[in-house]
Design a protein around this motif. Sequence first.
Motif: not given
Length: 283
Positions: A103-123
């Motif tokens: 859950h991230t507070d971003y500023n790129f091309f303006g302020p944005k809030i984002g959720f990122d989801v990553f799936r790991f496989e073989d590390d």
Amino acid sequence: MNDFTGPARAAIGAALVTTLGCHTPPASTPTAAAHTEKAVAFLKSIETGDTAPLAYAGAYKQHNLAVPDGVAGLGAVLAQLPKGSAKVNTVRAFADGDFVVAHTDYNFFGPKIGFDVFRFEDDKIAEHWDNLQEAPAGPNPSGHTMVDGPAAVGDLDKTAANKQLVKAFVEDILLGGKFDKLAQYVDGDHYLQHNPQIGDGVAALGAALAALAQQGTPIKYDRVHHVLGEGNFLLVMSEGSFGDRPTAYYDLFRVENAKIAEHWDVIEPIAARDQWKNSNGKF
């Protein structure tokens, strides 16, 4: 289905699941902790320009529809950013099996809030989903921002129970519209709300629902793709519509004493198919 309230570095910051899936890992493990650390570092590299974290990515199947597939696609978007312009502050992160939620507070091309989801496989990071929303100029009616509040993961021994609670909430309330059951899931007037337009408490939530319906722009949940969680934090990834526009909903809940005590969300319109930069779909 039910009505409910509740874009290129921007795309990348976000550039980072189709059943009602509930993954239940062991309480925290060294692997889960390492994956969480890698995911946070991967995001931070958007700000720092450090290329080392890119080694954490494998095939990197991309679900941000504004970004081409793979690490090369991500790099091409990052290359468009003015040097030193991005800021990345991941406020909270947790793991669920092979998945990491940030859950991230971003500023790129303006302020944005984002959720990122990553799936790991073989590390390695094998797949990425996200949702982005423009950050509001100020706090919501109860003085909360879209990212403030508790961040530490706790109650690891309650992960399975908390996920079942949120899954039942999704089925009964978001999809089923059984609002008479709301009190059995939500901590009433103590319920803390981080949606930019809604204040604390169940009454404020009800008022917002009614106002949206009256304005002809109801929020509708049609399908839940994933329920991911660790301890007291649970993320629900759903699709539906806001008014007549296809929309992706990411809702984060904090559970305390077997009740939903706090809620954060990010709402993003789903781009038309002819605008997609990859063919993987939003979910």
